[in-house]
Write a protein that holds these residues in place. Structure first.
Motif, PDB file in Angstrom:
ATOM      1  N   LEU A   1      37.515  30.189  33.655  1.00  0.00           N
ATOM      2  CA  LEU A   1      36.261  30.418  33.460  1.00  0.00           C
ATOM      3  C   LEU A   1      35.671  31.502  34.265  1.00  0.00           C
ATOM      4  O   LEU A   1      36.262  31.644  35.629  1.00  0.00           O
ATOM      5  N   LYS A   2      34.674  32.126  34.232  1.00  0.00           N
ATOM      6  CA  LYS A   2      33.969  33.162  34.926  1.00  0.00           C
ATOM      7  C   LYS A   2      33.597  32.641  36.269  1.00  0.00           C
ATOM      8  O   LYS A   2      32.836  31.509  36.125  1.00  0.00           O
ATOM      9  N   PRO A   3      33.607  33.211  37.389  1.00  0.00           N
ATOM     10  CA  PRO A   3      33.217  32.393  38.566  1.00  0.00           C
ATOM     11  C   PRO A   3      31.784  32.546  38.589  1.00  0.00           C
ATOM     12  O   PRO A   3      30.928  33.316  38.276  1.00  0.00           O
ATOM     13  N   THR A   4      31.046  31.516  39.098  1.00  0.00           N
ATOM     14  CA  THR A   4      29.667  31.417  39.252  1.00  0.00           C
ATOM     15  C   THR A   4      29.231  32.748  40.391  1.00  0.00           C
ATOM     16  O   THR A   4      29.926  32.831  41.346  1.00  0.00           O
ATOM     17  N   SER A   5      27.894  32.696  40.547  1.00  0.00           N
ATOM     18  CA  SER A   5      27.497  33.674  41.696  1.00  0.00           C
ATOM     19  C   SER A   5      27.650  32.770  42.918  1.00  0.00           C
ATOM     20  O   SER A   5      28.119  33.446  44.156  1.00  0.00           O
TER      21      SER A   5
ATOM     22  N   ILE B   1      49.916  35.900  48.280  1.00  0.00           N
ATOM     23  CA  ILE B   1      49.961  34.729  47.486  1.00  0.00           C
ATOM     24  C   ILE B   1      50.587  35.151  46.050  1.00  0.00           C
ATOM     25  O   ILE B   1      50.616  36.077  45.710  1.00  0.00           O
ATOM     26  N   CYS B   2      51.199  34.158  45.337  1.00  0.00           N
ATOM     27  CA  CYS B   2      51.551  34.440  44.155  1.00  0.00           C
ATOM     28  C   CYS B   2      50.679  34.472  43.006  1.00  0.00           C
ATOM     29  O   CYS B   2      49.415  34.083  43.453  1.00  0.00           O
ATOM     30  N   ASP B   3      51.083  34.877  41.739  1.00  0.00           N
ATOM     31  CA  ASP B   3      50.120  35.088  40.786  1.00  0.00           C
ATOM     32  C   ASP B   3      49.545  33.621  40.630  1.00  0.00           C
ATOM     33  O   ASP B   3      50.466  32.597  40.516  1.00  0.00           O
ATOM     34  N   ARG B   4      48.273  33.501  40.226  1.00  0.00           N
ATOM     35  CA  ARG B   4      47.702  32.257  39.777  1.00  0.00           C
ATOM     36  C   ARG B   4      47.695  31.127  40.992  1.00  0.00           C
ATOM     37  O   ARG B   4      47.905  29.971  40.772  1.00  0.00           O
ATOM     38  N   TRP B   5      47.742  31.719  42.238  1.00  0.00           N
ATOM     39  CA  TRP B   5      47.345  30.880  43.412  1.00  0.00           C
ATOM     40  C   TRP B   5      46.118  30.293  43.227  1.00  0.00           C
ATOM     41  O   TRP B   5      45.104  30.850  42.727  1.00  0.00           O
ATOM     42  N   VAL B   6      46.280  28.754  43.377  1.00  0.00           N
ATOM     43  CA  VAL B   6      45.210  27.863  43.351  1.00  0.00           C
ATOM     44  C   VAL B   6      44.885  27.333  44.452  1.00  0.00           C
ATOM     45  O   VAL B   6      45.421  26.828  45.293  1.00  0.00           O
TER      46      VAL B   6
ATOM     47  N   GLY C   1      46.034  38.670  39.710  1.00  0.00           N
ATOM     48  CA  GLY C   1      45.900  39.912  39.856  1.00  0.00           C
ATOM     49  C   GLY C   1      45.044  40.405  40.927  1.00  0.00           C
ATOM     50  O   GLY C   1      44.861  39.622  42.170  1.00  0.00           O
ATOM     51  N   ASN C   2      44.044  41.053  40.661  1.00  0.00           N
ATOM     52  CA  ASN C   2      42.983  41.078  41.786  1.00  0.00           C
ATOM     53  C   ASN C   2      41.663  40.298  41.276  1.00  0.00           C
ATOM     54  O   ASN C   2      40.512  40.545  41.871  1.00  0.00           O
ATOM     55  N   LYS C   3      41.733  39.353  40.441  1.00  0.00           N
ATOM     56  CA  LYS C   3      40.581  38.809  40.184  1.00  0.00           C
ATOM     57  C   LYS C   3      40.661  37.193  40.534  1.00  0.00           C
ATOM     58  O   LYS C   3      41.683  36.648  40.831  1.00  0.00           O
ATOM     59  N   VAL C   4      39.374  36.656  40.524  1.00  0.00           N
ATOM     60  CA  VAL C   4      39.272  35.260  40.753  1.00  0.00           C
ATOM     61  C   VAL C   4      38.644  34.585  39.412  1.00  0.00           C
ATOM     62  O   VAL C   4      37.801  35.160  39.025  1.00  0.00           O
ATOM     63  N   PHE C   5      38.954  33.231  39.185  1.00  0.00           N
ATOM     64  CA  PHE C   5      38.382  32.469  38.115  1.00  0.00           C
ATOM     65  C   PHE C   5      37.995  31.300  38.802  1.00  0.00           C
ATOM     66  O   PHE C   5      38.869  30.780  39.625  1.00  0.00           O
ATOM     67  N   ARG C   6      37.189  30.732  38.008  1.00  0.00           N
ATOM     68  CA  ARG C   6      36.767  29.145  38.289  1.00  0.00           C
ATOM     69  C   ARG C   6      37.647  28.467  37.187  1.00  0.00           C
ATOM     70  O   ARG C   6      37.739  28.613  36.185  1.00  0.00           O
TER      71      ARG C   6
ATOM     72  N   LEU D   1      33.139  33.217  48.564  1.00  0.00           N
ATOM     73  CA  LEU D   1      34.502  33.936  48.715  1.00  0.00           C
ATOM     74  C   LEU D   1      33.958  35.228  49.580  1.00  0.00           C
ATOM     75  O   LEU D   1      34.814  35.491  50.772  1.00  0.00           O
ATOM     76  N   GLN D   2      32.709  35.697  49.572  1.00  0.00           N
ATOM     77  CA  GLN D   2      32.230  36.933  50.435  1.00  0.00           C
ATOM     78  C   GLN D   2      32.220  36.477  51.546  1.00  0.00           C
ATOM     79  O   GLN D   2      32.455  36.993  52.958  1.00  0.00           O
ATOM     80  N   GLU D   3      31.518  34.963  51.936  1.00  0.00           N
ATOM     81  CA  GLU D   3      31.346  34.594  53.088  1.00  0.00           C
ATOM     82  C   GLU D   3      32.498  34.055  53.908  1.00  0.00           C
ATOM     83  O   GLU D   3      32.307  33.743  55.021  1.00  0.00           O
ATOM     84  N   SER D   4      33.596  33.972  53.328  1.00  0.00           N
ATOM     85  CA  SER D   4      34.633  32.859  53.848  1.00  0.00           C
ATOM     86  C   SER D   4      35.237  33.565  54.891  1.00  0.00           C
ATOM     87  O   SER D   4      35.708  32.969  56.018  1.00  0.00           O
TER      88      SER D   4
END
Ligand SMILES: C[S@@+](CC[C@H](N)C(=O)[O-])C[C@H]1O[C@@H](n2cnc3c(N)ncnc32)[C@H](O)[C@@H]1O
Length: 400
Positions: A206-210, A232-237, A182-187, A216-219
């Motif tokens: 898991l919840k992503p760390t700071s 990207i597809c759903d659950r792109w790793v 979706g619009n979320k990222v997980f660890r 991700l912000q700096e990438s």
């Protein structure tokens, strides 16, 4: 769905339960490779070579070291000519595996530049006791090498001048895995599932760390590409080599002057962070077989993740290094004269034919674009005010 081959060994069950029922993938990779009592590297259970779990370039014979030595000697001679004061130059190898590369480099340097070898000490930086024991047998058996083992912290307290080599070492550093849904990222995490009294491993979100959110912000500015990529597809790793900035930073404090050569599985960010690469680059190796099931045989198989070229270079640049250039291993070895080695095999006498054919096969494997030839050589020079120019023969057009 649980993979029936992803059985969890007792020792890892304890580690995961003691960590609250799940661990990050980063922690998982670190444990299965480097846990002092159970890790694949730390126990020294793995074997590198044709009869082992996987092959590396130095494990195919001494030609890789003989060719690389030509470049290494150039760098040492450049350092010597520049007038940099140093009683002893150092050849630091990070992640020396079986120790064959350092041993074969010493032999080759002694042949190419006999006056130089007595001015060089070999410094092996090895995290895992099991591997270090193996290296001691290989390197200490060779008379004439002055060799010591150190960690980066020891070296930082007494910096050296010379050349640092990390051949297929950084791909073994633990990575964070990131899942986009979706619009979320997980660890990515690893947890236990009990089925009929047996424990299996499964991936969890898991919840992503700071720190991950900052990456991700700096990438965009770091990699200069849209990240994550479009469509990207759903659950792109994908993976992030989060230890590289610290590693480059420490290493820049280790080396007062000189060069660093990183040789590894690597690809451009466009190929790495690509919508079509939906499962990242991680792969496991055991008994010469590659496996995409990276939860299989924990502590009994290798895990390796490619480097992203642009981010590796960026991390080096912001941590005390100048970038000198990069090329594929095939090109590098041809530039250093691999074709002359092949050519010389034509003069083989009939009784040496079998050895010559083996050597020919190994030479061709080193440059095979579908295999080791696709590895990348990335060269850096320590950033400082000293006016040192290092020549990079491996980046020149191959001699025919
Ligand atoms: C794939 S093997 C490298 C093989 C070797 N360089 C060769 O070319 O055959 C990875 C090596 O790096 C070591 N290693 C892993 N993480 C390390 C770290 N953070 N610092 C130093 N060595 C490390 C492992 O124990 C192992 O010896």
């Amino acid at each position: 769905m649980i993979d029936p081959t992803a059985r969890c060994p007792e020792w890892l069950i304890d580690r995961i339960i003691n960590s609250g029922g799940s661990i990050s993938f980063y922690k998982y990779m670190d444990l299965v490779l480097n846990d002092p009592e159970n890790g694949f590297y730390s126990t020294g259970r793995l074997n590198i070579g044709k009869d082992g779990d996987f092959c590396t370039s130095p494990s195919l014979g001494n030609d890789f070291a003989r060719l690389l030595a030509i470049q290494v000697v150039d760098w040492f001679l450049d350092l010597e000519k520049s007038g940099i004061e140093s009683e002893l130059f150092s050849l630091v190898e990070v992640g020396p595996g079986e120790g064959t590369l350092s041993r074969d480099l010493a032999i080759a340097i002694a042949e190419i530049a006999p006056a130089l070898i007595s001015k060089i000490e070999f410094v092996l930086v090895e995290l895992n006791v099991g591997m270090r024991k193996r290296q001691e047998k290989v390197v200490n058996n060779f008379k004439g090498i002055y060799c010591r083992w150190c960690d980066l912290e020891d070296l930082i307290s007494r910096p050296v001048t010379g050349v640092v080599i990390a051949n297929e070492a950084l791909d073994a550093f633990p990575v964070e895995r990131l899942i986009f849904t979706g619009n979320k990222v997980f660890r990515q995490g690893v947890a236990l599932r009990k089925i009929n009294d047996e424990y299996f491993l499964e991936f969890v979100d898991l919840k992503p760390t700071s720190v991950i959110m900052k990456f991700l912000q700096e990438s965009n500015s770091l990699l200069n590409i849209e990240f994550p990529p479009k469509d990207i597809c759903d659950r792109w790793v994908t993976e992030w080599h989060c230890d590289l900035p610290t590693w480059f930073g420490k290493l820049s404090k280790v080396l007062s002057n000189g060069s660093l050569l990183v040789v590894d599985y690597a690809m451009e960010s466009k190929r790495y962070y690509n919508a079509n690469r939906k499962d990242g680059t991680l792969i496991s190796y055991r008994n010469q077989k590659a496996n995409t099931n990276i939860l299989k045989d924990p502590g009994l198989s290798d895990l390796t993740a490619h480097l992203c070229i642009e981010s590796t270079i960026s991390y080096a640049l912001i941590n005390g290094w100048k970038f000198m250039g990069e090329t594929r291993q095939g090109q590098a070895l041809l530039a250093l004269g691999l074709s002359s080695f092949l050519f010389s095999l034509q003069n083989t006498s009939s009784q040496d034919l079998s050895a010559a054919l083996n050597r020919r096969e190994s030479l061709l494997r080193l440059v095979d674009p579908m295999g080791l030839g696709e590895f990348r050589w990335l060269a850096f020079q320590k950033e400082n005010s000293y006016d040192l120019i290092l020549s990079n023969r491996f980046l020149e057009e191959p001699i025919s």
